[in-house]
Structures are given as structure tokens and as C-alpha cells.
Design an enzyme around this catalytic site. Structure first.
Site: not given
Ligand code: GLU
Length: 600
Positions: A417, A437, A482, A504
Site C-alpha cells: 500500500t 493489498e 479495509s 494493514g
Molecule cells: N489491504 C489493506 C486494507 O485495505 C491495506 C494493506 C496494507 O496497508 O498493507 O486495509
């Protein structure tokens, strides 16, 4: 305060791995020589000097902070030509998809928060991926109903949701763009055609993921030309991407959502031998960006606005801030373990609600108003006591909730991200977090020159737990929950901070704690993005490796927390809007702030 933070900052630089060495080693100023306008290597060098000295970059009219110097430069060029923050975002995002392909791109999704200086309103765009119509609620389970191992689910077509980032770029341009759409891709096209220099982060990411990347032929060919991994400073050409951007620049998005690029995406997803996916032409054709109301709270005299469902970010950041509002964090101070006890308990309460309630509100009833209600949060906050860890943390019962219907979620999120913060000379503010992601997403690289996301693994792998449905279960057409938290903070109706980060579900803590450090502890944006993290996501209290980590760990574990010292790869990119503009970029990644005053 300043000295302490430069000491922390230096320590982070010394203790972290390759990502966090002296930033001037991460970016090569000489490759940014561009005589066409006054954005040359000196410009980049000055910005890096500020970052390495723990100081913000200063601007007057405009400021952009992105995860990569090429992207900041492309956006800065657009801003200096009179483009809006939306125009600059498009230029920067197009470049990020090339130079930081592991993190975001045309094959992914994004959330955008926008402050419009004409209407003085904040709104948001939801460009999150959707689950294909043919997907199955149990597709990430083994035949015995147990969840698949994370990477078994990630690699291949099954994890790919309908990409939303291109549509979001177009929507932002339709609403707020000033410059001609076709010129916004010039930098990215030139770089894709003539080559860009591989960053240290990209080199390190490829090395770390070598086995997985090599499972897919197209992906292997791009990241391991002649069998050798791409190396830092190697010049890479991506003709497929150049062609794709040329088409998008001159013909719009039809080719992407219904034409040749769509066909390429579909066959990449459906033809992959392991885990072929369900994404179809209908899913791409029907994809829509959704404009949604922001999730806002009043924290003291600051209005903090973020992304509502399907992101849990805005609600969780807002809740955590409201839960600590009654305590005097300012007097307690940054170095006081009591501050971290209070923030940690507030975060545990917010995560308990998040895990129970947050999901795509177009599919399940998410009681956003109840979760952000002052009285509800006041009662929740009364569970927190200075100096004494809250024993029992459970999801609350906000009004209009369906708590009894849902079980807690168990989806996993790992780092990738990217985050873009921009302020333009018209007074508009933009905060956008963009993602495929996991690092390198589904690992599927299209002929069109970009990676496809694995965003569907942000759904809970189990649809039912203890006989109850999980609100974030996979359903056709639904958007996975998310944690992305693009945020704009207003004071007296005017934007004062623009921030956000990858990471994340740690994003929620990165953003909340950084706002607390700006508002309560008087840090400037560079100090704020550099300061060490301590985050409790309703589990262990995780503390970032730093000079003071052991002292904080001892105090928190004496209060009864289960603690752990670890590394973090946040990528906070923050702007302060005061008499001047100040930009700060997280030393843990390669980001760079550029503002108009650097030009002088
Ligand atoms: N897929 C995650 C989300 O939508 C983001 C992943 C990341 O920031 O590493 O929250």
C-alpha cells in the site's frame, strides 16, 4: 522535544533495515534532472536534506507528499502548472503504479478524502475493489471448512477483486480536475518508455518475495529479466504500461473496463493454473466508484474526517481519539507510559467494535452513527482509568446495532500500500490511500504492464464463527473491509492536517497516534511521522524497536499488558497547513515531500 525526536529519528535510521537507511541513499537526486521545468536534482536534494535532518519541507502555495520521488515530482510538476490536487494525484498515482508496483496501481483500489475549498465540504470517494458476481463465500476455505493458509489464497486469480483505482482517478478528475486529462500521464508514460531507476525498496521487496513472484510466468519475466532479480538503480522499461497509459490518456477508461485491457485482465485472472479466479467482463463493466459521506468526529476543536465503510479506518481513528479525549494527554506527555496505557486501551475498545461491526455497509448494517455517537463513546471511555489497564474489553452495543447477529472477524492484513497527501494553491486538500493489498498483490502481472490486487483476502476467510455470520464475509459485489485511513483534519472549517499511511490494520494506530502527537504534543509533521510507534490492536501491546522501547515495554508489561517489540514499516505522509505549508514523510520508507518554496 526537538532533540529527543531527532535522537529517535536517528535511532530509527540506525536500527531499521534497508528501508530506513539515510534517505539520500534511497533516492538518486541526479536521475531527477529535468531541465524542462525547474524541478531538478537540487529540488529533490533539498527535500531529502530536510527529511534526514528531521525537519519538514516548507511550502507556501502547494505541497505534495508521496512514497516515491518520481511520483512526488510528477505531482509537483502538475501543481506548479496550476493543476489541482486531483490533477496532481492522477499524475502521481500513474507514476507510483510504475515505480512502486508492489504497493499500488491500476490493478488495485483506493480511498480518497477531499476538502473542497469552494464548498468548504469534505467528501470521499470509494474506489475499493468489488468481489466478482461469481465468487463464493467459502472460496478461501479448504474442503473441510477450515480457512486456507494466507498465501495459498493470495496467489492467483481467486483473490482478485474488480480494480477501482482507474475509475477513481477519472471520477476525481471529472469532479475536481482543471488540467486536461490527457497530459496528466505524460511523466508516467515517459518513464515507462525510457526507463526508471529501481528503488532500494523495490529491490528489497522483490528479493524478499522471490519464490512467490517466480510462480507466475509473466511476473517472473518482468521482475527477473534474464533470470536476475531487478537491482537498485537498474533502469527498467515497461512498454506494456506505457501503452496502457497512452490509451487511458487519449481514450479514457473504456479500454480498461470494457475493451482490450479488460480482456487482458480477465484472461490473466481466469487462466492462471492455480486458483483461477471469477472476475468477468460484467464485473469490470459494472464497476462504479461511490461517493460517500466522510466519517467525522469532533476531537476538541478539531474536526477529524476519514473514510467510512467499507473502510474501518475513519470510524476506528475517530473512536480512538474520542475515547482518549477526556484525558490530559498534553500534560502527561509523549514519554509517559500512562499516555500509552490510555491510548492502548482506547485502541483496544475501538478494535473490538471494528472487528465486530465494520464491513461494507451496502451489504450489512454498519451502525456508523451509533459507533461515533458522543454519548456511546463517553460511556465506553469511562471503562478507561489512568494507571490501570482495562481488564475486559468487548465490543459495545451502539444504537441501531445488530451485534447479536455477528461474530468477530479473523481476516489478516499484511504490509504494502501507499499514501498520497496533497494541498493545492486553490486551497483544496486531498488524502488518498491506494493499494493492491499484499506486496505485489495476487502476483499476477498483466500484459498491460501492471499487477492485479489480492484485495479479496481482506474478507474474513471464515463466513461463520460459532454459528454466527461474520459481517465481513465474502459476498458477490461486496467490497472487503479495509483499514485504510486517509484523513483530513479541519480547524474552524479549514484544513489543518492531511495524513494517512500504509500498514494493514496498523494504519489505524499509525494515523491516530500521529494525530495525537501533532495535536497534543506539538510535534511538527516530520517529528510526528518519525516518532516510534506503540500500538494495541486488541491483542499484544506492540512497541517499535527504538531507544526507549525497553523502558516503555517494562512499564506496560508491569501494568499487565502482553507486550512485544517489533519493527514497523509505516509510510505516513503528512501535510500541515498553517501560515506556511509543512510536509513530512516517514523515514521508514522512501517518501518525499515537495513544496513550491523548494523551487526558489
Ligand atoms: N489491504 C489493506 C486494507 O485495505 C491495506 C494493506 C496494507 O496497508 O498493507 O486495509
Amino acid at each position: 522535544m526537538k532533540n529527543i525526536f531527532s535522537a529517535f529519528f536517528l535511532l530509527i535510521l540506525l536500527t531499521q533495515n534497508i528501508y530506513s537507511q539515510d534517505s539520500s541513499e534511497l533516492v538518486d537526486p541526479e536521475i531527477f534532472d529535468d531541465t524542462s521545468i525547474e524541478l531538478d536534482s537540487k529540488f529533490i536534494t533539498k527535500s531529502l536534506e530536510a527529511k534526514n535532518n528531521g525537519k519538514p519541507v516548507i511550502g507556501k502555495e502547494w505541497m505534495i507528499v508521496t512514497a516515491n520521488a518520481y511520483a512526488s515530482k510528477a505531482g509537483a510538476k502538475i501543481l506548479s502548472l496550476g493543476g489541482t490536487a486531483a490533477d496532481a494525484m492522477i499524475a502521481a498515482q500513474a507514476v507510483l503504479g510504475l515505480v512502486e508496483p508492489e504497493s499500488s496501481g491500476l490493478g488495485g483500489g483506493s480511498f480518497l478524502v477531499w476538502f473542497d475549498n469552494k464548498t468548504k465540504m469534505v467528501t470521499t470517494l470509494d474506489g475499493r475493489e468489488t468481489a466478482p458476481q461469481k465468487s463464493k463465500t467459502t472460496q478461501f476455505q479448504n474442503t473441510d471448512g477450515d480457512p486456507k493458509k494466507f498465501f495459498d489464497a493470495v496467489i492467483g486469480g481467486l483473490s482478485v477483486g474488480t480494480p477501482g483505482t482507474p475509475a477513481l482517478m477519472k471520477e476525481a478528475h471529472n469532479k475536481w480536475g482543471k488540467l486536461d486529462w490527457s497530459i496528466l500521464f505524460n511523466d508516467a508514460i515517459e518513464l515507462a518508455k525510457n526507463g526508471f531507476s529501481v528503488s532500494k525498496k523495490l529491490e528489497a521487496s522483490i528479493k524478499r518475495d522471490e519464490d512467490r513472484l517466480k510462480k507466475v510466468e509473466m511476473t517472473k519475466n518482468y521482475f527477473f529479466p534474464n533470470g536476475q532479480s531487478l537491482l537498485h538503480k537498474q533502469i527498467v522499461v515497461n512498454n506494456g504500461y506505457a501503452q496502457t497509459l497512452q490509451t487511458i490518456a487519449h481514450e479514457g477508461l473504456d479500454d480498461f473496463y470494457v475493451g482490450n485491457i479488460a480482456n487482458d485482465i480477465i484472461s490473466t485472472v481466469q487462466d492462471y493454473k492455480i486458483n483461477p479466479g471469477f472476475l468477468s467482463k460484467t464485473d469490470l463493466k459494472n464497476y462504479r466508484v461511490i461517493e460517500r459521506k466522510p466519517a467525522c468526529v469532533m476531537y476538541k476543536n478539531y474536526e477529524v474526517c476519514g473514510m467510512g465503510p467499507p473502510s474501518s479506518g475513519g470510524v476506528a481513528v475517530g473512536q480512538t481519539l474520542k475515547l482518549v479525549e477526556q484525558f490530559d494527554l498534553k500534560s502527561l506527555g509523549y514519554e509517559n507510559p500512562l499516555s500509552w496505557q490510555l491510548i492502548g486501551d482506547a485502541s483496544r475498545l475501538a478494535f473490538a467494535d471494528r472487528d465486530r461491526y465494520l464491513a461494507d455497509s451496502d451489504f450489512v448494517n454498519v451502525p456508523v452513527a451509533g459507533l461515533l455517537d458522543d454519548e456511546y463513546l463517553r460511556l465506553r471511555s469511562n471503562k478507561i482509568k489512568v494507571g490501570s489497564r482495562t481488564e475486559k474489553i468487548e465490543p459495545g452495543n451502539p444504537s441501531n446495532s445488530v451485534a447479536h447477529d455477528y461474530s468477530d472477524d479473523n481476516s489478516l492484513e499484511l504490509n504494502s500500500t501507499t499514501h498520497i497527501s496533497i494541498y493545492d494553491k486553490y486551497g483544496n486538500a486531498l488524502s488518498m490511500t491506494s493499494s493492491i493489498e499484499n506486496a505485489f498483490g495476487s502476483r499476477l502481472f498483466t500484459k498491460s504492464g501492471f499487477l492485479l490486487n489480492n484485495q479479496l483476502t481482506d474478507f474474513s476467510f471464515k463466513h461463520k464463527i460459532d454459528g454466527k455470520l461474520v459481517s465481513n464475509r465474502l459476498e458477490p459485489g461486496k467490497r472487503p473491509r479495509s483499514s485504510m485511513s486517509p484523513t483530513i483534519v479541519l480547524q474552524n472549517g479549514k484544513p489543518i492536517y492531511i495524513t494517512g499511511s500504509p500498514g494493514g490494520s496498523n494504519i489505524i494506530g499509525f494515523v491516530t497516534n500521529s494525530l495525537i502527537s501533532l495535536i497534543e504534543w506539538d510535534m511538527n509533521v516530520q517529528e510526528s511521522v518519525s516518532s516510534p510507534h506503540a500500538i494495541n490492536r486488541w491483542g499484544k501491546y506492540e512497541i517499535e524497536e527504538s531507544q526507549d522501547a525497553i523502558r516503555l515495554e517494562e512499564s506496560l508489561s508491569a501494568m499487565g499488558y502482553d507486550t512485544k517489540i517489533k519493527r514497523y514499516f509505516s509510510g505516513l505522509n503528512t501535510i500541515y497547513i498553517g501560515d506556511n505549508l509543512e510536509g513530512g514523510s516517514d523515514p521508514r520508507r522512501e517518501g518525499i515531500a515537495l513544496g513550491d518554496l523548494l523551487l526558489n
